[in-house]
Design a protein around this motif. Structure first.
Motif, PDB file in Angstrom:
ATOM      1  N   ARG A 169       0.829  -1.199   0.000  1.00 51.21           N
ATOM      2  CA  ARG A 169       0.000   0.000   0.000  1.00 51.21           C
ATOM      3  C   ARG A 169       0.867   1.253   0.000  1.00 51.21           C
ATOM      4  NH1 ARG A 169      -3.197  -2.010  -2.465  1.00 51.21           N
ATOM      5  NH2 ARG A 169      -4.183  -3.869  -1.704  1.00 51.21           N
ATOM      6  N   PRO A 170       0.298   2.386  -0.373  1.00 55.83           N
ATOM      7  CA  PRO A 170       1.062   3.636  -0.352  1.00 55.83           C
ATOM      8  C   PRO A 170       1.754   3.843   1.002  1.00 55.83           C
ATOM      9  CG  PRO A 170      -1.029   3.998  -1.417  1.00 55.83           C
ATOM     10  CD  PRO A 170      -1.074   2.605  -0.839  1.00 55.83           C
ATOM     11  N   GLY A 171       3.033   4.182   0.931  1.00 55.76           N
ATOM     12  CA  GLY A 171       3.830   4.393   2.134  1.00 55.76           C
ATOM     13  C   GLY A 171       4.548   3.154   2.619  1.00 55.76           C
ATOM     14  N   ASP A 172       4.134   1.963   2.141  1.00 53.14           N
ATOM     15  CA  ASP A 172       4.845   0.732   2.488  1.00 53.14           C
ATOM     16  C   ASP A 172       6.179   0.714   1.761  1.00 53.14           C
ATOM     17  OD1 ASP A 172       2.654  -0.200   3.925  1.00 53.14           O
ATOM     18  OD2 ASP A 172       2.009  -1.622   2.372  1.00 53.14           O
ATOM     19  N   VAL A 173       7.217   0.280   2.444  1.00 54.77           N
ATOM     20  CA  VAL A 173       8.523   0.095   1.816  1.00 54.77           C
ATOM     21  C   VAL A 173       9.093  -1.198   2.370  1.00 54.77           C
ATOM     22  CG1 VAL A 173      10.838   1.013   1.462  1.00 54.77           C
ATOM     23  CG2 VAL A 173       8.911   2.580   1.639  1.00 54.77           C
ATOM     24  N   VAL A 174       9.444  -2.109   1.473  1.00 53.69           N
ATOM     25  CA  VAL A 174      10.019  -3.395   1.861  1.00 53.69           C
ATOM     26  C   VAL A 174      11.258  -3.662   1.018  1.00 53.69           C
ATOM     27  CG1 VAL A 174       7.800  -4.365   2.596  1.00 53.69           C
ATOM     28  CG2 VAL A 174       8.569  -4.699   0.257  1.00 53.69           C
TER      29      VAL A 174
ATOM     30  N   TRP B  86       8.264   0.724  -6.988  1.00 54.07           N
ATOM     31  CA  TRP B  86       9.013   1.727  -6.243  1.00 54.07           C
ATOM     32  C   TRP B  86       8.967   1.505  -4.739  1.00 54.07           C
ATOM     33  CZ3 TRP B  86       4.581   2.469  -8.992  1.00 54.07           C
ATOM     34  CH2 TRP B  86       3.435   2.807  -8.272  1.00 54.07           C
ATOM     35  N   ARG B  87       8.064   0.668  -4.278  1.00 51.90           N
ATOM     36  CA  ARG B  87       7.958   0.375  -2.848  1.00 51.90           C
ATOM     37  C   ARG B  87       8.917  -0.715  -2.406  1.00 51.90           C
ATOM     38  NH1 ARG B  87       1.508   0.526  -3.565  1.00 51.90           N
ATOM     39  NH2 ARG B  87       1.331   2.792  -3.709  1.00 51.90           N
ATOM     40  N   VAL B  88       9.706  -1.224  -3.333  1.00 53.37           N
ATOM     41  CA  VAL B  88      10.674  -2.282  -3.032  1.00 53.37           C
ATOM     42  C   VAL B  88      12.080  -1.706  -3.200  1.00 53.37           C
ATOM     43  CG1 VAL B  88      11.425  -4.630  -3.557  1.00 53.37           C
ATOM     44  CG2 VAL B  88       9.024  -3.986  -3.908  1.00 53.37           C
ATOM     45  N   VAL B  89      12.886  -1.833  -2.145  1.00 55.54           N
ATOM     46  CA  VAL B  89      14.233  -1.268  -2.137  1.00 55.54           C
ATOM     47  C   VAL B  89      15.240  -2.347  -1.765  1.00 55.54           C
ATOM     48  CG1 VAL B  89      13.392   1.035  -1.524  1.00 55.54           C
ATOM     49  CG2 VAL B  89      14.083  -0.542   0.292  1.00 55.54           C
ATOM     50  N   ALA B  90      16.504  -2.024  -1.939  1.00 57.86           N
ATOM     51  CA  ALA B  90      17.569  -2.953  -1.565  1.00 57.86           C
ATOM     52  C   ALA B  90      17.728  -2.968  -0.038  1.00 57.86           C
ATOM     53  CB  ALA B  90      18.877  -2.530  -2.223  1.00 57.86           C
TER      54      ALA B  90
ATOM     55  N   VAL C 157       7.014   9.072   1.915  1.00 57.18           N
ATOM     56  CA  VAL C 157       8.233   8.392   2.350  1.00 57.18           C
ATOM     57  C   VAL C 157       9.417   9.328   2.127  1.00 57.18           C
ATOM     58  CG1 VAL C 157       9.749   6.404   1.996  1.00 57.18           C
ATOM     59  CG2 VAL C 157       7.261   6.139   1.789  1.00 57.18           C
ATOM     60  N   ARG C 158      10.215   9.521   3.148  1.00 61.69           N
ATOM     61  CA  ARG C 158      11.372  10.422   3.062  1.00 61.69           C
ATOM     62  C   ARG C 158      12.572   9.676   2.503  1.00 61.69           C
ATOM     63  NH1 ARG C 158      14.627  12.240   7.528  1.00 61.69           N
ATOM     64  NH2 ARG C 158      15.899  13.911   6.713  1.00 61.69           N
TER      65      ARG C 158
END
Length: 92
Positions: free
Chosen positions: A16-21, A53-57, A79-80
């Protein structure tokens, strides 16, 4: 589509918006722990309709070849991002 690709797509689509995994967290949630790199391959190849874009290293690093676009999209969700990484709030 392979079962792995299907599982990855389901996990990412549920974000969802704001989720980052991390890629590793997606792999684990999809039932394939240790397959972080393969998650990245799925998103690079077939992730255009997913909120990639919600998936990062690991460590919060953004995708090297899409840093600016990914930072823009994350910022739009509140998300900052600082210096190409997710700025996680410090524990209080």
């Amino acid at each position: 589509m392979t079962p792995f690709e299907d599982a990855v797509r389901k996990v990412v689509a549920a974000l969802r918006p704001g989720d980052v995994v991390s890629y590793g967290e997606v792999a684990e949630e999809a039932g394939y722990p240790g397959a972080a790199r393969a998650v990245g391959n799925v998103l690079a190849r077939d992730g255009g309709d997913l909120p990639w874009w919600r998936v990062v290293a690991a460590g919060g690093r953004l995708a090297t070849h899409k840093v600016h676009r990914q930072a823009e999209l994350l910022a739009a969700e509140g998300v900052r991002v600082v210096d190409g990484r997710i700025a996680r709030p410090r524990p209080g």
